[in-house]
Write a protein that holds these residues in place. Structure first.
Motif, PDB file in Angstrom:
ATOM      1  N   PHE A 226       0.836  -1.199   0.000  1.00  0.00           N
ATOM      2  CA  PHE A 226       0.000   0.000   0.000  1.00  0.00           C
ATOM      3  C   PHE A 226       0.872   1.250   0.000  1.00  0.00           C
ATOM      4  N   ALA A 227       0.536   2.185  -0.881  1.00  0.00           N
ATOM      5  CA  ALA A 227       1.271   3.452  -1.043  1.00  0.00           C
ATOM      6  C   ALA A 227       2.658   3.261  -1.637  1.00  0.00           C
ATOM      7  N   GLN A 228       2.960   2.071  -2.157  1.00  0.00           N
ATOM      8  CA  GLN A 228       4.264   1.797  -2.751  1.00  0.00           C
ATOM      9  C   GLN A 228       4.134   1.666  -4.272  1.00  0.00           C
ATOM     10  N   ASP A 229       5.077   2.206  -4.997  1.00  0.00           N
ATOM     11  CA  ASP A 229       5.073   2.105  -6.456  1.00  0.00           C
ATOM     12  C   ASP A 229       5.642   0.748  -6.864  1.00  0.00           C
ATOM     13  N   SER A 230       4.780  -0.144  -7.312  1.00  0.00           N
ATOM     14  CA  SER A 230       5.216  -1.467  -7.741  1.00  0.00           C
ATOM     15  C   SER A 230       4.166  -2.039  -8.674  1.00  0.00           C
ATOM     16  N   ASP A 231       4.379  -3.277  -9.146  1.00  0.00           N
ATOM     17  CA  ASP A 231       3.387  -3.909 -10.012  1.00  0.00           C
ATOM     18  C   ASP A 231       2.341  -4.677  -9.210  1.00  0.00           C
ATOM     19  N   VAL A 232       2.300  -4.437  -7.887  1.00  0.00           N
ATOM     20  CA  VAL A 232       1.213  -4.916  -7.037  1.00  0.00           C
ATOM     21  C   VAL A 232       0.493  -3.678  -6.506  1.00  0.00           C
ATOM     22  N   LEU A 233      -0.751  -3.501  -6.922  1.00  0.00           N
ATOM     23  CA  LEU A 233      -1.522  -2.328  -6.532  1.00  0.00           C
ATOM     24  C   LEU A 233      -2.455  -2.688  -5.385  1.00  0.00           C
ATOM     25  N   VAL A 234      -2.419  -1.896  -4.310  1.00  0.00           N
ATOM     26  CA  VAL A 234      -3.340  -2.057  -3.191  1.00  0.00           C
ATOM     27  C   VAL A 234      -4.082  -0.742  -3.004  1.00  0.00           C
ATOM     28  N   VAL A 235      -5.400  -0.800  -3.026  1.00  0.00           N
ATOM     29  CA  VAL A 235      -6.217   0.382  -2.764  1.00  0.00           C
ATOM     30  C   VAL A 235      -7.088   0.096  -1.547  1.00  0.00           C
ATOM     31  N   GLN A 236      -7.449   1.162  -0.841  1.00  0.00           N
ATOM     32  CA  GLN A 236      -8.219   1.002   0.391  1.00  0.00           C
ATOM     33  C   GLN A 236      -9.141   2.196   0.550  1.00  0.00           C
ATOM     34  N   GLY A 237     -10.393   1.912   0.903  1.00  0.00           N
ATOM     35  CA  GLY A 237     -11.331   3.006   1.105  1.00  0.00           C
ATOM     36  C   GLY A 237     -12.562   2.564   1.860  1.00  0.00           C
ATOM     37  N   SER A 238     -13.277   3.526   2.399  1.00  0.00           N
ATOM     38  CA  SER A 238     -14.499   3.259   3.141  1.00  0.00           C
ATOM     39  C   SER A 238     -15.666   3.042   2.181  1.00  0.00           C
ATOM     40  N   THR A 239     -16.780   2.619   2.753  1.00  0.00           N
ATOM     41  CA  THR A 239     -17.992   2.467   1.952  1.00  0.00           C
ATOM     42  C   THR A 239     -18.378   3.797   1.321  1.00  0.00           C
ATOM     43  N   GLU A 240     -18.306   4.880   2.077  1.00  0.00           N
ATOM     44  CA  GLU A 240     -18.669   6.193   1.535  1.00  0.00           C
ATOM     45  C   GLU A 240     -17.753   6.607   0.395  1.00  0.00           C
ATOM     46  N   GLN A 241     -16.476   6.259   0.481  1.00  0.00           N
ATOM     47  CA  GLN A 241     -15.550   6.620  -0.597  1.00  0.00           C
ATOM     48  C   GLN A 241     -15.848   5.860  -1.876  1.00  0.00           C
ATOM     49  N   PHE A 242     -16.182   4.579  -1.746  1.00  0.00           N
ATOM     50  CA  PHE A 242     -16.429   3.770  -2.940  1.00  0.00           C
ATOM     51  C   PHE A 242     -17.881   3.813  -3.396  1.00  0.00           C
ATOM     52  N   ASN A 243     -18.781   4.182  -2.512  1.00  0.00           N
ATOM     53  CA  ASN A 243     -20.193   4.257  -2.880  1.00  0.00           C
ATOM     54  C   ASN A 243     -20.808   5.513  -2.270  1.00  0.00           C
ATOM     55  N   PRO A 244     -20.610   6.675  -2.917  1.00  0.00           N
ATOM     56  CA  PRO A 244     -21.117   7.939  -2.366  1.00  0.00           C
ATOM     57  C   PRO A 244     -22.634   8.001  -2.263  1.00  0.00           C
ATOM     58  N   THR A 245     -23.345   7.070  -2.877  1.00  0.00           N
ATOM     59  CA  THR A 245     -24.816   7.103  -2.839  1.00  0.00           C
ATOM     60  C   THR A 245     -25.390   6.414  -1.608  1.00  0.00           C
TER      61      THR A 245
END
Length: 467
Positions: A226-245
Motif C-alpha cells: 500500500f502506497a508503494q510504487d510497484s506492479d502490485v496495486l493495493v487500494v483502500q477506502g471506506s464504503t462512503e468513498q467507494f459508494n457515495p450514494t
C-alpha cells in the motif's frame, strides 16, 4: 477496448456500471490496468492508493480493500467477464495456451452462497448482452465455456480448485474471510497455489475484500504494497468513498452501536485488538503422537465435558462434542474427543454410552447448552452441571496449562486447527475475549477447553465429587 469502455458499454454490460458510485471504481480500475487518467480521476486514485503514482501498464496483482456495500462482487464479476473475453485477447494471454488447452478465469468465493452471488452477476451480464451470449458454448450451474478457449468458473476457497489449471485471471472474493478448518491460513495457501496457475499466461490476480484482522494474505499485501510504487496495486477506502450514494445515516448508526466493528465493516480499515490466541508450536508440544483414543484404564478416574450446541445434520452445522480426560503424573490427559452431527437425542445416547465405558457418571456442559441436554443425558444415567464460565473464559483459563505442558492433547488434527484458528480480541475497555474467526467452528476445541479449565487442577477431581 479497455475495461472502463467495456463496463460502460450498453451492448456488453447494460446498466451494470453507471452513476456516481461508479467513479471511484473507474479510478482504481484505471490504475490497475494502466489507463491514462485526467486530473480529477488521478486525484481520486491517489486518495485510494495511499498517494502512490499511477501504474503505466497492467499490474500483476491488485488488492481492493473496501467497506461493505461497495459493489465489490459486482466489480469482480465485471473484471472476470472482461478478462475472459476482450482482456484475454488484448493482453495476449490466449497466445500462451497450448493447442487444445483452455484458459480459466476463476472467481474463488468465501463460501457456496457467496459463489452463487458472484456467478449470478456474471451470468446476468452474458444474458443481457447479445454480444457476450453469442460467445457461450456451454453453461453449467457454476461455469461458462466460451468459444475463445476460455472458461469462467466460480469456486469456493480451496487450493485444490486451482491446481493443474492454466489461469487467465484469478479473483479472490472476500479473501479476508476465507475459512477452512483443515488449514490455519487458507488464504495464504490458496494464493500460493494460484501463482503457478497464472505463471504460464502472465495473468492477473485480484483480491477484493472488506478487511478483518491485521493478519493473513490481505493484510500482508497491504503492509508491503500500500502506497508503494510497484506492479502490485493495493487500494483502500471506506464504503462512503467507494459508494457515495449510500445512506450515511445507516453508517452513522452502525458506528454508534459498534465503533470497532464498523471500523472494518463500513470504514474499510483493519481491526485493532485482534491477534492469534495460541501458536501451532505450543499445541504440537502437548499433542501425543498416538493413539487418537486412549481406552479406559481402571487406575484412573475420568471426567467429561460436552458442548451440545450443535448436532444439526448440515455440513456447516456445529458439532455436538464430548471430551473425556484424566490426571496422570501431574498432566491432564485428554483421552478422546468425540464429535458428531445428526439427531441430538441419538448423539446424546451414544455419548452417554461412551461416558459409561469410562465410568463417568457426571459431566459439565457448555454454559449456554440449555436444559434439554441435561434431560437427555439423565435419561441414560449421566448427571450434568452447566459450566460456570463462558467459552471465552474457558479458553483463557486453559492457556497457561497448555503452554506449561500440563495438558496432553490427542492427535485430532481438526481440534488442533480449531485451537490454532482462535483469535484473542481486546476491547477498548481492556476486556479480553477469545473466539473463532467469522464463519468457522471451535466445538472440539471448546470441549477440550472445558476439561482443562474446569478440571485442570487435581484437587477438583476428588472421587467424591464425581461419583
Amino acid at each position: 477496448m479497455n475495461i472502463i469502455e467495456f463496463m460502460e458499454s450498453p451492448a456488453l454490460t447494460p446498466g451494470s456500471f453507471e452513476g456516481d458510485s461508479w467513479e471511484p471504481a473507474k479510478a482504481v480500475l484505471s490504475g490497475a490496468f494502466g489507463l491514462p487518467m485526467d486530473a480529477n480521476r488521478l486525484e481520486l486514485f491517489k486518495a485510494l492508493a495511499g498517494g502512490r503514482e499511477a501504474p503505466t501498464s497492467r499490474v500483476r496483482e491488485f488488492f481492493w480493500i473496501a467497506g461493505r456495500r461497495s459493489s465489490k462482487t459486482n466489480n469482480a464479476a465485471g473484471i472476470a467477464t472482461y478478462m475472459a473475453t476482450i482482456g484475454a485477447e488484448l493482453f495476449g494471454l490466449l497466445d500462451k495456451l497450448k493447442p487444445g488447452e483452455r484458459g480459466v478465469v476463476n472467481i474463488i468465493a468465501v463460501d457456496r452462497p457467496q459463489a452463487k452471488v458472484a456467478f449470478s452477476y456474471i451470468a446476468g451480464m452474458f444474458d443481457a448482452s447479445p454480444v457476450l451470449s453469442g460467445m457461450v458454448t456451454k453453461r453449467t450451474a457454476d461455469s461458462i465455456d466460451l468459444n475463445n478457449r476460455v472458461s469462467i468458473e466460480v469456486n469456493t476457497n480451496s487450493f485444490k480448485s486451482v491446481r493443474g489449471r492454466t489461469a487467465i485471471c484469478t479473483i479472490l472474493d472476500e479473501c479476508a474471510f476465507f475459512k477452512d478448518e483443515a488449514s490455519a491460513s487458507p488464504d495464504v495457501e490458496l494464493y500460493r497455489a494460484c501463482i503457478p496457475a497464472l505463471a504460464t499466461t502472465g495473468g492477473m490476480l485480484l483480491g477484493i475484500s472488506s478487511p478483518w484482522a491485521k493478519k493473513g494474505l490481505l493484510y500482508q499485501k497491504y503492509r508491503k504494497h500500500f502506497a508503494q510504487d510497484s506492479d502490485v496495486l493495493v487500494v483502500q477506502g471506506s464504503t462512503e468513498q467507494f459508494n457515495p450514494t449510500i445512506d450515511r445515516r445507516i453508517i452513522a448508526d452502525a458506528f454508534e452501536e459498534d465503533p470497532e466493528g464498523s471500523k472494518s465493516e463500513w470504514g474499510g480499515q483493519f481491526r485493532d485488538g485482534i491477534s492469534d490466541f495460541i501458536t501451532r508450536e505450543a499445541l504440537d508440544a502437548v499433542t501425543r503422537a498416538a493413539p487418537l483414543i486412549r481406552p479406559y484404564d481402571r487406575r484412573f478416574k475420568f471426567v467429561g465435558f460436552a458442548d451440545p450446541a450443535g448436532g444439526g445434520q448440515s455440513a456447516n452445522a456445529d458439532e455436538f462434542t464430548l471430551a473425556i480426560g484424566h490426571h496422570e503424573d501431574g498432566v491432564l490427559v485428554i483421552d478422546r474427543v468425540d464429535a458428531a452431527r445428526g439427531v441430538p437425542a441419538e448423539i446424546t445416547e451414544r455419548f452417554a454410552g461412551i461416558l459409561s465405558e469410562y465410568g463417568v457418571k457426571r459431566i459439565n456442559l457448555d454454559r449456554f447448552a440449555g436444559s434439554w441436554p441435561s434431560d437427555e443425558f439423565e435419561k441414560h444415567g449421566i448427571k450434568c452441571e452447566h459450566s460456570p464460565k463462558t467459552r471465552s473464559e474457558l479458553y483463557i483459563d486453559s492457556l497457561q496449562a497448555i503452554t506449561s505442558g500440563r495438558v496432553e492433547f490427542p492427535p485430532d488434527e481438526k481440534m488442533i486447527r480449531q485451537w490454532q484458528n482462535l483469535e484473542r480480541r481486546t476491547a477498548r475497555s481492556g476486556r479480553e475475549t477469545v473466539d473463532h474467526p467469522p464463519g468457522q467452528h471451535e466445538d472440539r476445541a471448546n470441549a477440550a477447553a472445558g476439561l482443562i479449565a474446569l478440571h485442570g487442577q487435581k484437587k477438583r477431581m476428588k472421587t467424591s465429587e464425581w461419583l
